[in-house]
Motif scaffolding. Structure first.
Motif, PDB file in Angstrom:
ATOM      1  N   VAL A 141     -14.214   6.348  -5.098  1.00  0.00           N
ATOM      2  CA  VAL A 141     -15.586   6.870  -5.101  1.00  0.00           C
ATOM      3  C   VAL A 141     -15.561   8.240  -5.783  1.00  0.00           C
ATOM      4  N   PRO A 142     -16.735   8.773  -6.145  1.00  0.00           N
ATOM      5  CA  PRO A 142     -16.770  10.110  -6.744  1.00  0.00           C
ATOM      6  C   PRO A 142     -16.161  11.153  -5.790  1.00  0.00           C
ATOM      7  N   PHE A 143     -15.610  12.173  -6.316  1.00  0.00           N
ATOM      8  CA  PHE A 143     -15.009  13.311  -5.583  1.00  0.00           C
ATOM      9  C   PHE A 143     -13.696  12.960  -4.891  1.00  0.00           C
ATOM     10  N   SER A 144     -13.268  11.696  -4.918  1.00  0.00           N
ATOM     11  CA  SER A 144     -12.107  11.296  -4.132  1.00  0.00           C
ATOM     12  C   SER A 144     -10.981  10.827  -5.044  1.00  0.00           C
ATOM     13  N   THR A 145      -9.763  11.294  -4.781  1.00  0.00           N
ATOM     14  CA  THR A 145      -8.632  10.799  -5.570  1.00  0.00           C
ATOM     15  C   THR A 145      -8.199   9.412  -5.087  1.00  0.00           C
ATOM     16  N   GLY A 146      -8.815   8.930  -4.016  1.00  0.00           N
ATOM     17  CA  GLY A 146      -8.641   7.537  -3.601  1.00  0.00           C
ATOM     18  C   GLY A 146      -7.198   7.078  -3.533  1.00  0.00           C
ATOM     19  N   VAL A 147      -6.346   7.868  -2.883  1.00  0.00           N
ATOM     20  CA  VAL A 147      -4.956   7.417  -2.747  1.00  0.00           C
ATOM     21  C   VAL A 147      -4.786   6.550  -1.498  1.00  0.00           C
ATOM     22  N   TYR A 148      -5.407   6.977  -0.420  1.00  0.00           N
ATOM     23  CA  TYR A 148      -5.382   6.182   0.818  1.00  0.00           C
ATOM     24  C   TYR A 148      -6.257   4.933   0.610  1.00  0.00           C
ATOM     25  N   ASP A 149      -7.421   5.148   0.046  1.00  0.00           N
ATOM     26  CA  ASP A 149      -8.372   4.067  -0.265  1.00  0.00           C
ATOM     27  C   ASP A 149      -8.661   4.075  -1.756  1.00  0.00           C
ATOM     28  N   ASN A 150      -8.015   3.305  -2.582  1.00  0.00           N
ATOM     29  CA  ASN A 150      -7.021   2.321  -2.237  1.00  0.00           C
ATOM     30  C   ASN A 150      -5.894   2.289  -3.269  1.00  0.00           C
ATOM     31  N   GLY A 151      -5.530   3.510  -3.728  1.00  0.00           N
ATOM     32  CA  GLY A 151      -4.333   3.569  -4.556  1.00  0.00           C
ATOM     33  C   GLY A 151      -3.169   2.941  -3.808  1.00  0.00           C
ATOM     34  N   ALA A 152      -3.149   3.140  -2.490  1.00  0.00           N
ATOM     35  CA  ALA A 152      -2.050   2.639  -1.657  1.00  0.00           C
ATOM     36  C   ALA A 152      -1.925   1.123  -1.739  1.00  0.00           C
ATOM     37  N   GLY A 153      -3.032   0.418  -1.580  1.00  0.00           N
ATOM     38  CA  GLY A 153      -3.000  -1.046  -1.689  1.00  0.00           C
ATOM     39  C   GLY A 153      -2.563  -1.465  -3.090  1.00  0.00           C
TER      40      GLY A 153
ATOM     41  N   SER B 210      -1.127   6.009   5.347  1.00  0.00           N
ATOM     42  CA  SER B 210      -1.396   7.211   6.134  1.00  0.00           C
ATOM     43  C   SER B 210      -0.262   7.450   7.135  1.00  0.00           C
ATOM     44  N   ILE B 211       0.152   8.726   7.243  1.00  0.00           N
ATOM     45  CA  ILE B 211       1.251   9.069   8.156  1.00  0.00           C
ATOM     46  C   ILE B 211       0.861   8.713   9.589  1.00  0.00           C
ATOM     47  N   LEU B 212      -0.341   9.084   9.989  1.00  0.00           N
ATOM     48  CA  LEU B 212      -0.858   8.633  11.286  1.00  0.00           C
ATOM     49  C   LEU B 212      -1.594   7.326  11.056  1.00  0.00           C
ATOM     50  N   GLY B 213      -1.360   6.339  11.894  1.00  0.00           N
ATOM     51  CA  GLY B 213      -2.095   5.099  11.670  1.00  0.00           C
ATOM     52  C   GLY B 213      -1.597   3.946  12.507  1.00  0.00           C
ATOM     53  N   ARG B 214      -2.225   2.803  12.291  1.00  0.00           N
ATOM     54  CA  ARG B 214      -1.823   1.566  12.961  1.00  0.00           C
ATOM     55  C   ARG B 214      -2.073   0.428  11.993  1.00  0.00           C
ATOM     56  N   GLU B 215      -1.232  -0.600  12.107  1.00  0.00           N
ATOM     57  CA  GLU B 215      -1.301  -1.721  11.172  1.00  0.00           C
ATOM     58  C   GLU B 215      -2.277  -2.774  11.664  1.00  0.00           C
ATOM     59  N   MET B 216      -3.057  -3.292  10.722  1.00  0.00           N
ATOM     60  CA  MET B 216      -4.002  -4.351  11.081  1.00  0.00           C
ATOM     61  C   MET B 216      -4.019  -5.454  10.033  1.00  0.00           C
ATOM     62  N   ALA B 217      -4.334  -6.657  10.490  1.00  0.00           N
ATOM     63  CA  ALA B 217      -4.624  -7.760   9.570  1.00  0.00           C
ATOM     64  C   ALA B 217      -5.973  -8.321   9.971  1.00  0.00           C
ATOM     65  N   LEU B 218      -6.909  -8.345   9.022  1.00  0.00           N
ATOM     66  CA  LEU B 218      -8.233  -8.901   9.289  1.00  0.00           C
ATOM     67  C   LEU B 218      -8.342 -10.198   8.506  1.00  0.00           C
ATOM     68  N   VAL B 219      -8.474 -11.280   9.247  1.00  0.00           N
ATOM     69  CA  VAL B 219      -8.289 -12.600   8.664  1.00  0.00           C
ATOM     70  C   VAL B 219      -9.590 -13.396   8.688  1.00  0.00           C
ATOM     71  N   THR B 220     -10.022 -13.831   7.510  1.00  0.00           N
ATOM     72  CA  THR B 220     -11.207 -14.690   7.422  1.00  0.00           C
ATOM     73  C   THR B 220     -10.711 -16.102   7.118  1.00  0.00           C
ATOM     74  N   ALA B 221     -10.308 -16.776   8.174  1.00  0.00           N
ATOM     75  CA  ALA B 221      -9.747 -18.126   8.051  1.00  0.00           C
ATOM     76  C   ALA B 221      -9.682 -18.740   9.443  1.00  0.00           C
ATOM     77  N   GLU B 222      -9.122 -19.943   9.505  1.00  0.00           N
ATOM     78  CA  GLU B 222      -9.034 -20.647  10.785  1.00  0.00           C
ATOM     79  C   GLU B 222      -8.184 -19.853  11.794  1.00  0.00           C
ATOM     80  N   GLN B 223      -8.444 -20.081  13.085  1.00  0.00           N
ATOM     81  CA  GLN B 223      -7.767 -19.356  14.162  1.00  0.00           C
ATOM     82  C   GLN B 223      -6.243 -19.509  14.097  1.00  0.00           C
ATOM     83  N   SER B 224      -5.759 -20.678  13.667  1.00  0.00           N
ATOM     84  CA  SER B 224      -4.303 -20.895  13.681  1.00  0.00           C
ATOM     85  C   SER B 224      -3.585 -19.904  12.763  1.00  0.00           C
ATOM     86  N   LEU B 225      -4.257 -19.424  11.724  1.00  0.00           N
ATOM     87  CA  LEU B 225      -3.615 -18.432  10.847  1.00  0.00           C
ATOM     88  C   LEU B 225      -3.496 -17.082  11.569  1.00  0.00           C
ATOM     89  N   ILE B 226      -4.503 -16.751  12.343  1.00  0.00           N
ATOM     90  CA  ILE B 226      -4.450 -15.505  13.122  1.00  0.00           C
ATOM     91  C   ILE B 226      -3.269 -15.586  14.091  1.00  0.00           C
TER      92      ILE B 226
END
Ligand SMILES: [Zn+2]
Length: 426
Positions: A223-235, A295-311
């Motif tokens: 986005v403007p004004f942001s070097t976007g390293v966390y969102d989403n240079g990292a990805g 991010s140094i502080l953080g927690r890992e997540m997976a957000l899954v748009t698929a059948e429950q068995s994949l979750i």
């Protein structure tokens, strides 16, 4: 192990400059990615697409009753101009825009707590507002340390009509409400223009099932004004590292790696890819997206748009390996959601900082809050999961989006749910 988080971190520094949708800087970042791709020994290419936006000629917002004060303001791109000279109208603060907030708004300018979703936007159009104002930042921000977000009207909203839309500092919104602003003069003069944005694409042919495709995605715009390293240079650097890994360890299924442009203005890169590759999409079995990591502080997540068995599968895998990963069946505001809407099971891996631990969409999204060690966590999880499905003997994931997720996707993309609403009433 082939993964090097140091290498990821170095590449992240290289693309860590402001690179907004359709800008020269976005193209510069695309070319840096292309160079990296060729240094891995792969061949990448750019796919361009058009981004409708605005050239802003004039914008101003002034309270004229019961006091007079001009506020700093930025317009939404793709909103509409006022008449030359501006309009003077009543001003109302409508909080979250609940039904009781929406009475007697015809011809008025409203201040709202958040950018309206399609359902609310439609109600605002029906109420006949002259325009709306949203806020960014906090009520105690200092002007010289913050920027006013430049947003863009989304197609999922403007299908219901266009109005003049502005964004101000929350500090100023607070001031207006506290001082009972009741009449405003707004002028916005813009011109519609089109910019060109790019997706960066690489294909690794599958050794055993070349007709089955799994795609990796990450948006590389900011986005403007942001070097976007966390969102989403990292990805972006995480999927680059995966490309290197799979180049060295040829995959059984065909892999597409796509770095999407213009995600921040409404998932335009992934939508353009889906549109340009309709035939190919029939072969896509899964989309694996990475958006926000490192991010140094953080927690890992997976957000899954698929059948429950994949979750369940990802949850079990994480536990077996000892990865602290929270897995949810959900949609995520990123390119994976555009793929899910096209019927392709999709998921996003991300590392979320606690509130205030790292920052997105502001000038504070900088390298200071990130580390190679933190990048490695999301990289390893993404690699272990993807390797297991990319090289599965029988592909285990059903190519289907469950009904509860379809409903969420329809809401997200503002598809008209009028029919469902009326059947509920019967
Ligand atoms: Zn993002």
């Amino acid at each position: 192990m082939s993964i090097s988080s140091q290498r990821e971190f170095e590449l992240l520094k290289k693309i860590g400059f402001v690179r907004t949708s359709g800008s020269q800087e976005e193209l510069k970042a695309a070319n840096i990615l292309l160079q990296e791709i060729s240094s891995i020994g792969c061949e990448g290419h750019l796919e361009d697409f058009k981004v409708p936006t605005s050239n802003i000629k004039k914008v101003s917002l002034k309270v004229v009753e019961p006091y007079e004060k001009e506020y700093e303001v930025t317009p939404y791109n793709c909103s509409i101009s006022t008449p030359e000279g501006g309009i003077t109208t009543d001003f109302v603060y409508i909080e979250d825009g609940l039904d009781a907030n929406l009475v007697d708004l015809k011809g008025k300018f409203v201040l709202i707590n958040m950018g309206p979703n399609p359902k609310l936007y439609k109600k605002l159009m029906k109420a006949g507002i002259a325009g709306y104002i949203t806020m960014s930042g906090t009520a105690r921000d200092e002007e010289d340390k913050t920027d006013i977000t430049i947003a863009r009207m989304r197609e999922k909203n403007t299908q219901y009509g266009k109005v003049t839309a502005l964004n101000i500092r929350m500090k100023d919104g607070f001031h207006m409400v506290q001082n009972k602003a009741s009449k405003v003069k707004v002028e916005l003069i813009t011109e519609d223009i089109e910019l060109t944005s790019h997706n960066v694409v690489v294909t690794l042919e599958g050794t055993k099932y070349p007709d089955e495709i799994i795609s990796f995605g990450a948006h590389y715009d900011s986005v403007p004004f942001s070097t976007g390293v966390y969102d989403n240079g990292a990805g972006s650097v995480i999927i680059m590292e995966l490309l290197k890994h799979f180049k060295e360890n040829p995959p059984m299924r065909t892999l597409k790696f796509v770095w999407y442009g213009s995600e921040e203005v409404g998932l335009l890169g992934s939508k353009a890819y889906l549109k340009a590759h309709e035939e190919e999409l029939k072969k896509h079995l899964l989309m694996i997206n990475v958006d926000v990591a490192g991010s140094i502080l953080g927690r890992e997540m997976a957000l899954v748009t698929a059948e429950q068995s994949l979750i369940d599968y990802i949850d079990h895998m994480a536990k077996i390996k000892g990865y602290p990963l929270k897995v949810e069946q959900s949609i995520y505001s990123s390119d994976s959601t555009a793929f899910a809407d096209a019927g392709i099971p999709s998921l996003t891996f991300c590392r979320f900082a606690p509130q205030g631990g790292a920052f997105i969409h502001t000038r504070h999204d900088v390298m200071d809050f990130l580390s190679a060690e933190a990048l490695e966590k999301t990289t390893i999880i993404t690699k272990d999961f993807s390797e297991s499905v990319v090289n599965s003997v029988v592909f285990p994931i059903e190519r289907k989006i469950p009904e509860n997720m379809k409903k969420k996707l329809d809401e997200y993309f503002g598809k008209d749910t009028e029919k469902e609403d009326s059947s509920e009433k019967k």
